[in-house]
Enzyme design. Sequence first.
Site, PDB file in Angstrom:
ATOM      1  N   GLU A 214      40.188  66.939  22.398  1.00  6.13           N
ATOM      2  CA  GLU A 214      38.863  67.230  21.826  1.00  6.13           C
ATOM      3  C   GLU A 214      38.477  66.202  20.770  1.00  6.13           C
ATOM      4  OE1 GLU A 214      41.492  68.731  18.667  1.00  6.13           O
ATOM      5  OE2 GLU A 214      41.582  68.654  20.849  1.00  6.13           O
TER       6      GLU A 214
ATOM      7  N   HIS B  24      45.260  65.451  20.959  1.00  5.95           N
ATOM      8  CA  HIS B  24      44.030  66.244  20.873  1.00  5.95           C
ATOM      9  C   HIS B  24      42.942  65.661  21.774  1.00  5.95           C
ATOM     10  CE1 HIS B  24      45.086  68.876  17.419  1.00  5.95           C
ATOM     11  NE2 HIS B  24      45.939  67.900  17.184  1.00  5.95           N
TER      12      HIS B  24
ATOM     13  N   CYS C 217      48.874  70.420  21.446  1.00  7.61           N
ATOM     14  CA  CYS C 217      49.632  70.210  20.208  1.00  7.61           C
ATOM     15  C   CYS C 217      50.644  71.329  19.992  1.00  7.61           C
ATOM     16  CB  CYS C 217      48.680  70.039  19.029  1.00  7.61           C
ATOM     17  SG  CYS C 217      49.434  69.181  17.629  1.00  7.61           S
TER      18      CYS C 217
END
Length: 361
Positions: A335, A333, A248
Site C-alpha cells: 500500500e 507494504h 508485514c
Amino acid sequence: MSKRYLLLEDGTLFEGKAFGAEVCEQYGEVVFNTGMTGYQETLSDPSYCDQFVVMTYPLIGNYGVNRDDFETINPAISGLIVRECTEYPSNFRNEWALDDYLKHKNIPGLANIDTRRLVKKIREKGTMKGFMVDSIEDFNNALEQLNLYEFPSDQVKRVSTVKPYVVPGKGERIVLVDFGMKHGILREFTQRHCHITVVPYNTTADEILQLKPDGVMLSNGPGDPKDVKEGIELVKGLMGKVPLFGICLGHQLIALAFGADTHKMKFGHRGSNHPVKDLLTGEVWMTSQNHGYSVTKESLSQTSLTVTQIALNDNTIEGLEHELYDVFSVQYHPESSPGPHDSNSLFDQFLDKIKGGVIHA
C-alpha cells in the site's frame, strides 16, 4: 529551543535541541528510517509503537504536515529524531509545521544531533534502547534505569481498534484484521469498491467466519510476532477455509501459524527504497518497509510454505505462499504510504484469488 538529550543503553549520550512535546522523559527503541520523504506517514504508522525513529535524511519538516497523509489518527511513535527540523515549511498542502503537530500530539522530538553518527552506531551494534529526556542530573542512575527497563509486549493491543466497524462497498467482502493497520491498506480496498469489516486483533476465527467473508486481510503491526498469540491462533483457525493475505506482521503470523520461526533482525528494514526480487518472474520491485523481525529461512523447510520473494540487500524472506491453501503474504507494504507503487497490484491479485484466479505472492 531548549536542550534535550538521548541516552543509549551503551552509555552514548547525544545532546540536541528539543521540539515537539514541551516536556520529555521517555523510553523507546531507537531505529532508523532511510526514506527521503514521507515523514508524516512514518510518524503516524502504528508499527512504530514504542520506538524513537531516526530520519537519515537530514532535513525533515520542509513540506509540513497536511490532513491527507496520516496513517492513523493517534500516532504511537515514542519520539522523532532529526538532524534539522524545518521551522517554516513550504508546500501548497501544508497545514501545520512539524513542530506544531508534534506539540499537539505530545510527541517529543530531538533535533540538531549528528544523526549520521547515531545511525552508524545502530548499524554496528544493532537496535538499542534509548532514553529521551530534557535533563540528566545523575548520568549513572539514568543509564542503570535504562538498562533495567523492559518494553511491554502489548503494542498490538494498544494500537488495534477496540470495536469492529464497517466501510461499505458493493464489491468483495473483506475482513481486515487490525493489528496496527495503516490507513493505506484500507484505502486500497475502498478504491476497489470492497465491502470491508475491520475487526480487532483478538477476534476469533469463528467470529470472522460468521461474517461470511470472501477473503481475510491480516494487517501490519508493531512488536514481536510471537507475542501476538491471538493472531497465530486466528490463522490456524482460518487456514483452508478462506483466502488469506498477510502484510508485514500479518506475514510473520502466517509463518508462525504454519510452523516456521521468526527472529529479531540486527537493525531491521525501515524506509521506502528496499529492492525485492520475485523468484517466479525475476522482477525486482522497490518497496516500502518497516519491520524489525523476519521469518527465519531455515525454519521453512519443514512447512508447506514456499518462498516467493527475497530482499536483495540481505537475502531475507519477503514473500510466502502456501502450497495447497489460498494463503500468501509479503513482508513489505504494497500500500506504500510512503513509498513506490511497484507492488500495488498485489491487492488486485488477492481479489483475483478470491474470484478463483491464479496468483502468487
